[in-house]
Design a protein around this motif. Sequence first.
Motif, short mmCIF file in Angstrom:
data_model
loop_
_atom_site.label_atom_id
_atom_site.label_comp_id
_atom_site.label_asym_id
_atom_site.label_seq_id
_atom_site.Cartn_x
_atom_site.Cartn_y
_atom_site.Cartn_z
N SER A 9 0.85 -1.18 0.00
CA SER A 9 0.00 0.00 0.00
C SER A 9 0.89 1.24 0.00
O SER A 9 2.11 1.16 0.20
N GLU A 10 0.30 2.39 -0.21
CA GLU A 10 1.10 3.62 -0.31
C GLU A 10 1.85 3.90 0.97
O GLU A 10 3.03 4.27 0.95
N ASP A 11 1.20 3.72 2.12
CA ASP A 11 1.89 4.03 3.37
C ASP A 11 2.99 3.01 3.66
O ASP A 11 4.06 3.36 4.18
N GLN A 12 2.79 1.74 3.29
CA GLN A 12 3.85 0.75 3.45
C GLN A 12 5.04 1.08 2.54
O GLN A 12 6.19 0.94 2.94
N ALA A 13 4.74 1.51 1.29
CA ALA A 13 5.81 1.85 0.36
C ALA A 13 6.63 3.04 0.88
O ALA A 13 7.86 3.07 0.76
N GLN A 44 24.05 6.08 15.75
CA GLN A 44 22.92 5.27 16.17
C GLN A 44 21.62 5.89 15.65
O GLN A 44 21.40 7.09 15.79
N VAL A 45 20.77 5.07 15.02
CA VAL A 45 19.52 5.54 14.44
C VAL A 45 18.38 4.68 14.98
O VAL A 45 18.48 3.45 15.01
N THR A 46 17.30 5.32 15.42
CA THR A 46 16.11 4.61 15.87
C THR A 46 14.90 5.14 15.11
O THR A 46 14.64 6.34 15.11
N LEU A 47 14.17 4.23 14.45
CA LEU A 47 12.93 4.56 13.76
C LEU A 47 11.79 3.78 14.39
O LEU A 47 12.00 2.72 14.99
N ALA A 48 10.56 4.27 14.24
CA ALA A 48 9.38 3.55 14.70
C ALA A 48 8.37 3.47 13.58
O ALA A 48 8.06 4.49 12.93
N ILE A 49 7.88 2.26 13.29
CA ILE A 49 6.81 2.05 12.33
C ILE A 49 5.60 1.58 13.12
O ILE A 49 5.61 0.50 13.72
N THR A 50 4.57 2.40 13.17
CA THR A 50 3.41 2.11 14.02
C THR A 50 2.16 1.93 13.16
O THR A 50 2.09 2.40 12.02
N GLY A 51 1.20 1.27 13.72
CA GLY A 51 -0.07 1.06 13.04
C GLY A 51 -0.95 0.13 13.85
O GLY A 51 -0.45 -0.67 14.65
N LYS A 52 -2.24 0.22 13.64
CA LYS A 52 -3.17 -0.64 14.36
C LYS A 52 -3.19 -2.03 13.75
O LYS A 52 -2.58 -2.30 12.73
N ALA A 53 -3.89 -2.93 14.42
CA ALA A 53 -4.01 -4.31 13.94
C ALA A 53 -4.55 -4.33 12.52
O ALA A 53 -5.51 -3.64 12.20
N GLY A 219 5.21 -1.20 16.31
CA GLY A 219 4.31 -1.21 17.46
C GLY A 219 2.93 -0.67 17.14
O GLY A 219 2.71 -0.02 16.11
N ASP A 220 2.02 -0.92 18.05
CA ASP A 220 0.62 -0.52 17.92
C ASP A 220 0.32 0.56 18.96
O ASP A 220 0.30 0.28 20.17
N HIS A 245 3.79 6.10 10.31
CA HIS A 245 2.52 5.49 10.71
C HIS A 245 1.84 4.83 9.52
O HIS A 245 1.72 5.45 8.45
N LEU A 246 1.42 3.57 9.69
CA LEU A 246 0.64 2.85 8.69
C LEU A 246 -0.84 2.99 9.05
O LEU A 246 -1.27 2.56 10.11
N SER A 247 -1.60 3.60 8.16
CA SER A 247 -2.99 3.90 8.49
C SER A 247 -3.99 3.06 7.71
O SER A 247 -5.15 2.94 8.10
N ARG A 248 -3.55 2.44 6.61
CA ARG A 248 -4.48 1.68 5.79
C ARG A 248 -4.68 0.28 6.35
O ARG A 248 -3.71 -0.38 6.73
N ILE A 249 -5.91 -0.18 6.38
CA ILE A 249 -6.22 -1.55 6.78
C ILE A 249 -6.36 -2.38 5.51
O ILE A 249 -7.12 -2.03 4.61
#
Length: 508
Positions: A9-13, A44-53, A219-220, A245-249
């Motif tokens: 999906s676009e947000d995953q890409a 040192q680099v820290t990223l977060a990829i978040t999204g709901k179930a 994380g969620d 943030h991944l927003s598409r289900i």
Amino acid sequence: MSELPLQFSEDQAEAWDRVAQVLSRTGVDLMQSHALPTQADAAQVTLAITGKAGSGKTMLLAALTRALTDAGLELVSGEYESRRRRDRRSLAVLAPTNKAASVLRLRGVAATTLHRILYTPVYDPEFERIAEWLAGNLPRPTIPGLADTALDRAHAFYEQVKSIPGALAAAGLRGSDFITGWKRRDDPLDIGFVDESSMLDQRQLEDLQELFSTLILFGDPAQLAPVGQSGTMVFATLPAPAQLHLSRIHRQAQDNPILDLAHALADPDLEFEDFEARVAAAAREDPRVQLAERVDSDLMARSPVLVWRNATRLRLINAFRRAHDAPETALLPGEPLLCDGLELPLKHRKKRIDLEARGLIKGAQVVYLGPGRKPGFSRLHIFGAEEPQISVASIIKIETDPEAEPFIPFAATMGAAFVHGAAVTIHKAQGSQWPDVQVFAPDLFAAARAGRQEGGIALWKRLAYVAITRAEHRLHWVIRARLARPRAPLSTDDLAAAPVPLALAPEE
């Protein structure tokens, strides 16, 4: 946008491209599938990829893992690392608990726990020669007392499954034969992926940042923050550019009534009564949602009832034990337990590391198999562990009343502590999943009546979201404080009938 290995999906890409940009600065080119040697001065680099179930976090994690291994990175599993390969670029996929790691492994991602990466096994030198041979670094060894047929079995296993402990087990060896102890990892690692990072506390994050030069958290944000974090998850403290943030289900989640209910909780105007009406409507249309008049005691033996209040937890546990005619002074084989930590003094740090690495960390779910050979020892099956059946010095607490001292049927002077696992709080269920999950709705109604909030969201909604997303296939929404009588006695027949290796126990 770079060429992608899957239809994202676009947000995953966008998340993929952002990760690719960060990795390219460290010498890893995902597009060309190539990795340069580690740069000693890399920041040192820290990223977060978040999204709901259902937003595709695990799909993205799995795709990135495959791309990095295709680029030549060595996947560090925490089981055995060849000394001759420590100069290679490395990747580790981590989860806070064995149960969370096993969920990833069932989806094809070779995940391990934080403890198995922070601490590494020390192999007996003789058996290390077998490990190096299996890894292709040494010629076939000759081991006194180990027949050629045993080595053949080990080699055949390793050809199918790249697991050194699994191969050695196929040769007839136990972990205690070839692992002499555990030590804190000395050498830093390269890239770390951490799933279920909503469960991390600040200290764990700092430990991981010291170990990995590049750390990516998955994380969620709708789950519950760890106790003591004031309702804030560690990835929320990162600067905004470091949060994706991944927003598409995704399509595969859109026809899932359990996830539909989870996402309905995002409506700020939704009241508890309206949500329960949605659950009832879903139950009429789809068998994956069940409106239950009472708790199923048979399911409790392997899948705990999820509750909010501790008093509810104790009432359900004691009702479960009475329904199975369990004696007050002993456990029955097949009763579920939950590891409540390790009660060991500082001087036994090595033994603590050993037990944690074997899967006995706080929150681990186990089944009682019977008493061990020594007083105070118990034989246990640990869900999600590579060697699930062990014998260990135990302190098992059977709680009957929130105000009373628990009864302790097994009491070693020190060792692994356990509480009953037929019911658990929703906080402790995070990171776990079960095929069937029972949610005790009267507790969520009580949370709604209390009017409490966490992170600006009604607490009952966070509790409900976490609870119902623990269900893999079927959600049982229990609407009455009743317990159905068991249809069958407790048993251990469903657990692997493997030899029970004795863990390095505190009393040895």
